[in-house]
Scaffold this motif. Sequence first.
Motif, short mmCIF file in Angstrom:
data_model
loop_
_atom_site.label_atom_id
_atom_site.label_comp_id
_atom_site.label_asym_id
_atom_site.label_seq_id
_atom_site.Cartn_x
_atom_site.Cartn_y
_atom_site.Cartn_z
N ILE A 1 0.83 -1.15 -0.13
CA ILE A 1 0.06 0.12 -0.04
C ILE A 1 0.83 1.35 0.05
CG2 ILE A 1 -1.74 1.24 1.30
CD1 ILE A 1 -1.22 -2.36 2.47
N LYS A 2 0.90 1.88 -1.28
CA LYS A 2 1.86 3.36 -1.07
C LYS A 2 0.91 4.23 -0.87
CE LYS A 2 4.67 5.84 -4.13
NZ LYS A 2 5.58 5.77 -5.37
N ILE A 3 0.97 4.85 0.21
CA ILE A 3 0.18 5.86 0.78
C ILE A 3 0.87 7.35 0.33
CG2 ILE A 3 -0.76 7.11 2.79
CD1 ILE A 3 -0.23 4.34 4.08
N THR A 4 0.25 7.96 -0.58
CA THR A 4 0.49 9.18 -0.77
C THR A 4 0.14 10.48 0.17
OG1 THR A 4 -1.32 9.25 -2.55
CG2 THR A 4 0.93 8.42 -3.23
N ILE B 1 9.07 3.82 5.78
CA ILE B 1 9.42 4.93 6.64
C ILE B 1 8.77 4.40 8.15
CG2 ILE B 1 9.40 7.42 7.52
CD1 ILE B 1 9.14 7.97 4.64
N PRO B 2 9.03 4.27 9.03
CA PRO B 2 8.44 4.10 10.44
C PRO B 2 7.39 4.82 10.64
CG PRO B 2 10.88 3.97 10.84
CD PRO B 2 10.65 4.58 9.37
N VAL C 1 3.36 9.48 8.38
CA VAL C 1 3.67 10.12 7.07
C VAL C 1 3.34 9.27 5.78
CG1 VAL C 1 5.70 10.97 8.36
CG2 VAL C 1 5.71 8.87 7.43
N PRO C 2 3.44 9.81 4.65
CA PRO C 2 3.21 9.14 3.47
C PRO C 2 4.38 8.05 3.06
CG PRO C 2 2.54 11.27 3.41
CD PRO C 2 3.52 11.38 4.39
#
Length: 139
Positions: free
Chosen positions: A24-27, A61-62, A118-119
């Motif tokens: 899941i790439k959260i933008t 990224i954590p 964060v994204p």
Amino acid sequence: MWAGQFWTGAGAFTAQIKDGVATIKITNPGTVVHGVQFYQQSRTVEQGQIYRVTFRAKSDIPRPIMFALEENTTRRYDEIVFLTTEWQDFEIQYEHILTGFTNGKFAFFMGDIGSTSVPTTVYLDDIEVETIRAIDDQT
């Protein structure tokens, strides 16, 4: 892999399941915890049962994500876990003492869960939801 669905409300993302791993790439995490989610719905949740949810997860990224159990759209249980850049195994146990329901939604919320939401890209694998035992009624 868990046969789940993706949904976005206040956030934005792209997602795929490849080789059993949900990526899941959260933008944009959005403005609510459920703004980005991966879930399985229409599950029966029975009063007096103990459920165990196990999964592996990491992120580029954590950041935190939230596991939630909803009845329709009413949250009945939630727990925040913190992802790192390394694969981690998670186990959540939930004792359902409320009245049972048939439209249970087991979900991973990846929206706005605080200042560190964060994204980034989140990875989920080996998700299992199982009933481990009934509550022993001593009354």
